[in-house]
Design an enzyme around this catalytic site. Structure first.
Site, short mmCIF file in Angstrom:
data_model
loop_
_atom_site.label_atom_id
_atom_site.label_comp_id
_atom_site.label_asym_id
_atom_site.label_seq_id
_atom_site.Cartn_x
_atom_site.Cartn_y
_atom_site.Cartn_z
N LYS A 116 0.85 -1.32 0.00
CA LYS A 116 -0.09 -0.04 0.09
C LYS A 116 0.79 1.38 0.06
O LYS A 116 0.51 2.33 -0.31
CB LYS A 116 -0.97 -0.02 1.09
CG LYS A 116 -2.03 -1.02 1.04
CD LYS A 116 -3.26 -0.63 1.68
CE LYS A 116 -4.50 -1.66 1.53
NZ LYS A 116 -5.63 -1.16 2.15
N LYS A 198 -4.61 -9.45 -6.32
CA LYS A 198 -5.80 -9.49 -5.43
C LYS A 198 -6.68 -8.46 -5.89
O LYS A 198 -6.31 -7.48 -6.26
CB LYS A 198 -5.35 -9.41 -4.06
CG LYS A 198 -6.37 -9.57 -3.23
CD LYS A 198 -5.70 -9.30 -1.79
CE LYS A 198 -5.94 -7.85 -1.29
NZ LYS A 198 -7.27 -7.59 -0.67
N LYS A 201 -10.38 -3.17 -3.23
CA LYS A 201 -11.06 -1.89 -3.41
C LYS A 201 -10.20 -0.82 -4.02
O LYS A 201 -10.67 -0.19 -5.13
CB LYS A 201 -11.56 -1.31 -1.95
CG LYS A 201 -12.72 -2.27 -1.48
CD LYS A 201 -13.13 -1.62 -0.28
CE LYS A 201 -13.20 -2.77 0.79
NZ LYS A 201 -12.61 -2.37 1.84
P1 ATP Z 1 -8.26 -2.10 0.10
O1 ATP Z 1 -7.95 -2.37 -1.42
O2 ATP Z 1 -9.05 -1.07 0.66
O3 ATP Z 1 -7.32 -2.82 0.99
P2 ATP Z 1 -9.75 -4.73 0.38
O4 ATP Z 1 -10.39 -4.93 -1.23
O5 ATP Z 1 -8.46 -5.47 0.27
O6 ATP Z 1 -9.48 -3.21 0.40
P3 ATP Z 1 -10.20 -5.03 3.01
O7 ATP Z 1 -11.50 -4.24 3.59
O8 ATP Z 1 -9.10 -4.89 3.19
O9 ATP Z 1 -10.64 -5.36 1.45
O10 ATP Z 1 -10.92 -6.65 3.36
C1 ATP Z 1 -11.99 -7.15 3.73
C2 ATP Z 1 -11.87 -8.59 3.69
O11 ATP Z 1 -11.91 -9.16 2.64
C3 ATP Z 1 -10.94 -9.07 4.64
O12 ATP Z 1 -11.12 -10.28 5.21
C4 ATP Z 1 -9.89 -9.65 3.52
O13 ATP Z 1 -9.20 -10.72 3.73
C5 ATP Z 1 -11.08 -10.00 2.60
N1 ATP Z 1 -10.78 -9.87 1.04
C6 ATP Z 1 -10.20 -8.74 0.51
N2 ATP Z 1 -9.82 -8.85 -0.81
C7 ATP Z 1 -9.99 -10.21 -0.94
C8 ATP Z 1 -10.03 -10.92 -2.40
N3 ATP Z 1 -9.39 -10.83 -3.43
N4 ATP Z 1 -10.06 -12.38 -1.90
C9 ATP Z 1 -10.59 -13.01 -0.94
N5 ATP Z 1 -10.97 -12.29 0.05
C10 ATP Z 1 -10.53 -10.76 0.19
#
Ligand code: ATP
Ligand code: LTN
Length: 332
Positions: A116, A198, A201
């Site tokens: 990040k 991955k 968001k």
């Molecule tokens: P950001 O990009 O803002 O970090 P993010 O999409 O990674 O957001 P988080 O809010 O960090 O999402 O994660 C919320 C939950 O969703 C966590 O339990 C995380 O492990 C899960 N998660 C996030 N992205 C994935 C993915 N691509 N596949 C499976 N689980 C995910």
């Protein structure tokens, strides 16, 4: 220190940092919903984590309500404890104490921070660096046994265990050691535009084709899947490349099928068939959630009351742990 009920405690959280995507749903929320009756659950909206990177204040307020509505619309029952992190000041207070017991080296090893902060390391906030300490506080405040998350969060839970163990060794039994709960299916959904990354968001903000959002309508879901990256082969072949494997993974997770069944279903089929079938399954899963979401968001005042009520009920649990820690380290 065990909770009053006989059920073991689950704690998890998601950042209100914008629209939730299929990875958040399949990797996290859907598993919380499925297991909710087995555990004593606490589901958090981690707004303090969200401000580690710049946010528009009005959008943050909106995203917080949105996330609460998505939790409920996905099937989290109203009796579960669902609250906003910043409503309970003990999170920030315990995080500070933990930061004073976590070596810089541990935080420097966190891959999420490295990803990040990227090339902007010097300019990224101190909050982003200390993020895992706040997450550890979230988990440890409630004597949590299990933390259901996607694979990307495993390292943060390890750090939580490490700091808990370190303080338990020094001060006696202060904390329950939490364990990650990571499902085999759907733990790491990849980006549709780039299956090496991955689904996240933050990446979705720059590239509309990266993720399917939980609130995307049927046409948009079909369009995004139609454009998803596949392989250079003319049809589905196993072993498939990363793009096709990701589509198969989405499909097997959302339909609860096993790998052999999914491989048999699609081997030799053109990508258009695979994409169309995945779209049907995704639309079928998301449509009822979207409907309930709209109903819930029609009454924001009720949603707010719900969140504040839960925070009020949880505050004594959080404060009991905080006081125990303050006493142990000599702050009381
Ligand atoms: P950001 O990009 O803002 O970090 P993010 O999409 O990674 O957001 P988080 O809010 O960090 O999402 O994660 C919320 C939950 O969703 C966590 O339990 C995380 O492990 C899960 N998660 C996030 N992205 C994935 C993915 N691509 N596949 C499976 N689980 C995910
Ligand atoms: N860091 C997590 C969100 C999060 C969390 C938590 C998850 C904050 N506190 C406590 C589980 C338990 C993320 O980015 N997904």
């Amino acid at each position: 220190m065990q909770s009053a009920t006989t059920k073991l405690r689950v704690f998890s959280g998601i950042q209100p940092s914008g629209g939730l995507h299929l990875g958040n749903y399949l990797g996290a929320i859907r598993n919380w919903v499925r297991n909710q009756d087995k555990y004593d659950n606490i589901f958090c909206i981690v707004d303090l984590h969200t401000i580690t990177v710049p946010q528009d204040p009005a959008a943050l307020r909106e995203n917080t309500l949105d996330l609460a509505a998505v939790y409920l619309a996905s099937g989290i029952k109203r009796e579960q404890a669902m609250f906003v992190q910043s409503h309970i000041p003990a999170h920030a207070e315990l995080a500070w104490i933990l930061e004073c017991f976590i070596p810089m080296g541990w935080l420097e090893r966190m891959t999420q921070f490295k990803e990040k902060s990227g090339r902007e390391r010097e300019r990224s906030s101190a909050g982003l660096f200390a993020y895992p300490a706040l997450m550890a506080a979230d988990i440890l405040l409630y004597d949590t046994n299990y933390v259901p998350v996607g694979e990307d969060q495993r390292q943060h839970i390890e750090l939580t265990r490490d700091v808990a163990q370190r303080m338990n060794q020094r001060f006696g039994q202060l904390f329950v050691l939490p364990e990650p709960m990571i499902q085999a299916a759907g733990a790491r959904i990849m980006g549709l535009d780039d299956p090496q990354k991955k689904m996240s968001k933050s990446l979705a903000a720059d590239s509309p084709g990266h993720a399917i959002f939980i609130l995307d309508g049927p046409d948009l879901i079909r369009k995004k899947l139609a454009r998803a990256q596949t392989d250079a082969q003319p049809e589905v072949r196993i072993p498939a490349g990363p793009g096709v494997t990701n589509l198969l993974e989405i499909y097997r997770t959302i339909t609860d099928k096993d790998w052999p069944a999914v491989e048999q279903e699609f081997t030799g089929k053109p990508y258009s068939v695979l994409k169309g079938t995945v779209a049907d399954a995704v639309i079928e899963a998301l449509t009822p959630i979207q409907q309930r979401y709209r109903e819930i968001r029609a009454d924001d005042a009720a949603l707010m009351r719900h969140l504040h009520g839960a925070a009020e009920r949880l505050t004594p649990i959080a404060e009991t742990t905080l006081h125990r820690v303050q006493q142990a380290v000599g702050l009381r």
